[in-house]
Design an enzyme around this catalytic site. Structure first.
Site, PDB file in Angstrom:
ATOM      1  CG  ASP A   1      28.286 -21.863  -6.101  1.00 46.44           C
ATOM      2  OD1 ASP A   1      27.623 -22.474  -6.958  1.00 46.44           O
ATOM      3  OD2 ASP A   1      29.456 -22.163  -5.801  1.00 46.44           O
TER       4      ASP A   1
ATOM      5  CE1 TYR B   1      25.779 -28.706 -20.113  1.00 47.26           C
ATOM      6  CE2 TYR B   1      25.225 -29.573 -22.290  1.00 47.26           C
ATOM      7  CZ  TYR B   1      25.049 -28.629 -21.298  1.00 47.26           C
ATOM      8  OH  TYR B   1      24.155 -27.604 -21.479  1.00 47.26           O
TER       9      TYR B   1
ATOM     10  CE  LYS C   1      22.542 -28.746 -18.534  1.00 44.06           C
ATOM     11  NZ  LYS C   1      21.754 -27.831 -17.680  1.00 44.06           N
TER      12      LYS C   1
ATOM     13  CB  SER D   1      21.439 -29.626 -22.951  1.00 44.96           C
ATOM     14  OG  SER D   1      22.189 -29.501 -24.140  1.00 44.96           O
TER      15      SER D   1
END
Length: 260
Positions: A63, A155, A159, A141
């Site tokens: 993980d 997100y 990012k 991203s």
């Protein structure tokens, strides 16, 4: 082109599917050894089976949001291959909130997956590279530049933080001959995207690119591999957007007018 990666070891977190899997494949095609990790043992086994004919592959259930798991994974890669030369922080997910507002648990889960995993990866890579040098790539991203409200409310900002983390660690690690960069993929036709995003939205997103299509995972993988290679030896602290020219002009269809 010979990229100078033959015999080197590339570590990829979240490497069992999508961009991570294709990045592993590209490294193997360049003659590198590959160590990849993921949480799902079944996809890991499938990835190892698929990739092993191309070269030496180590697949570890781990993980990337847990520092002890990342360190264990790195130790196994060093034990197997003798060192680490390239490290790709590829873990990330857009976790949709269940209600109108994020709960503390949803916030922490998103921070862990999208940001903490990159911190642990960079720091672990540094400990194994500081005597011999190497290259680290953080997978950010396109959402770091233009996020999607609702789906990627957290997100995108996280990012963006992953992108800036590459700059900060590039500055910290430079004297140790470790280069750190970020890649910003646009919408890419990964299994997760195909599973979660409607055909109508995919077509809309493709229409917003200058190339009028989604990326294939391997089209993201090869720029990542290049940034780790000897051919990119003077590139550090920078970001490479691989988005097909998404949202760079207000009229992306201009070139296509009259072509129908």
């Amino acid at each position: 082109m010979e990229l100078g990666l033959r015999g080197k070891t590339a570590v990829i977190t979240g490497g069992s599917r999508g961009i991570g899997l294709e990045t592993a494949r590209a490294f193997l095609m360049e003659g590198a050894h590959v160590a990849l990790c993921a949480r799902d043992i079944h996809t890991l086994e499938q990835a190892q089976q698929e990739l092993s004919p191309l070269g030496q592959v180590l697949a570890v259930e781990a993980d990337a949001t847990r520092q002890e798991d990342v360190e264990r994974f790195a130790g196994m890669a060093v034990e197997r291959f003798g060192g680490i030369h390239c490290w790709i922080n590829n873990v990330g997910a857009s976790i949709k909130r269940a209600g109108e507002q994020y709960t503390p648990e949803e916030v922490q889960k998103t921070v862990a997956v999208c940001f903490e995993s990159a911190v642990y990866g960079c720091q672990t890579a540094f400990r194994h590279m500081k005597e011999s040098g190497g290259a680290i790539v953080n997978i950010s991203s396109l959402a770091a530049r233009c996020g999607t409200a609702g789906r990627s409310t957290l997100y995108g900002p996280l990012k963006a933080a992953v992108r800036e983390l590459a700059v900060m660690f590039a500055a910290e690690y430079a004297a140790h001959h470790i280069r750190v960069n970020a890649v910003l993929p646009g919408f890419t036709m990964t299994p997760a995207v195909e599973r979660t995003i409607s055909k109508e939205e995919l077509e809309y997103n493709a229409g917003g690119t200058l190339l009028r299509r989604m990326a294939r995972p391997e089209e993201i993988a090869w720029p990542i591999v290049f940034l780790c290679s000897d051919k990119a030896s003077y590139i550090t602290g920078t970001s490479l957007e691989v988005s097909g020219g998404r949202s760079v002009v207000l009229n992306p269809g201009f070139s296509y007018e009259g072509e129908q």
